[in-house]
Design a protein around this motif. Structure first.
Motif, PDB file in Angstrom:
ATOM      1  N   PRO A  12       1.022  -1.183   0.173  1.00  0.00           N
ATOM      2  CA  PRO A  12      -0.073   0.009   0.064  1.00  0.00           C
ATOM      3  C   PRO A  12       0.979   1.160  -0.006  1.00  0.00           C
ATOM      4  N   THR A  89      -2.456   3.308  -8.148  1.00  0.00           N
ATOM      5  CA  THR A  89      -3.318   3.422  -7.141  1.00  0.00           C
ATOM      6  C   THR A  89      -4.456   2.548  -7.139  1.00  0.00           C
ATOM      7  N   ASP A  90      -4.309   1.472  -7.712  1.00  0.00           N
ATOM      8  CA  ASP A  90      -5.503   0.139  -7.746  1.00  0.00           C
ATOM      9  C   ASP A  90      -5.978  -0.083  -6.173  1.00  0.00           C
ATOM     10  N   SER A  91      -7.078  -0.330  -6.170  1.00  0.00           N
ATOM     11  CA  SER A  91      -7.659  -0.918  -4.847  1.00  0.00           C
ATOM     12  C   SER A  91      -7.741  -2.490  -5.184  1.00  0.00           C
TER      13      SER A  91
END
Length: 135
Positions: A12, A89-91
């Protein structure tokens, strides 16, 4: 980022303080660990193979070494990687794994990617520093 064996790993962004490229000759040893004099502190520098069960050992390098620097308050830890591929910034919703050092895996930027357990990285490295300070 990638490890020496080509595996893709991600963390993250909230845990990443900096991305650095360091000259490997700046790495020093304390006990059986590598450290770097970094911003007036000793920065423990781990390799992926120190953290993930079954990860291939990284070869010694002479070119600049990519390092992901994690922060926990005032303390910092570096993770030497093979290559920093991208910042995305992928979830990600991880699929759980029982592999030590990993939270699981997920799809990041269209590729299956292992998700590194950053809390374990910090605990491992800070324990090494605390043991060194107690000696």
């Amino acid at each position: 980022f990638t490890a020496a064996d080509g595996r893709r790993l991600a963390v993250p962004l909230a845990h990443v303080a900096r991305l650095e490229e360091i000259d490997p000759s700046r790495l020093e040893r304390t006990g059986d660990r590598h450290v770097l004099q970094y911003r007036d502190q000793l920065l423990p520098v781990l390799r992926v193979s120190d953290l993930i069960a079954g990860a291939a050992k990284e070869p010694d390098v002479t070119a600049d070494l990519p390092v992901v620097v994690f922060a926990d308050g005032e303390r910092r830890v570096g993770l030497a990687v093979h290559e920093i591929v991208d910042v995305v910034t992928d979830s990600v919703v991880p699929t759980r794994t029982s592999t030590r050092g990993l939270l699981g895996c997920g799809v990041v930027a269209g590729k299956v990617t292992d998700l590194l357990d950053v809390d374990q990285v910090l605990r491992h490295a800070l324990t090494v520093l605390d043991e060194g300070e107690a000696a």
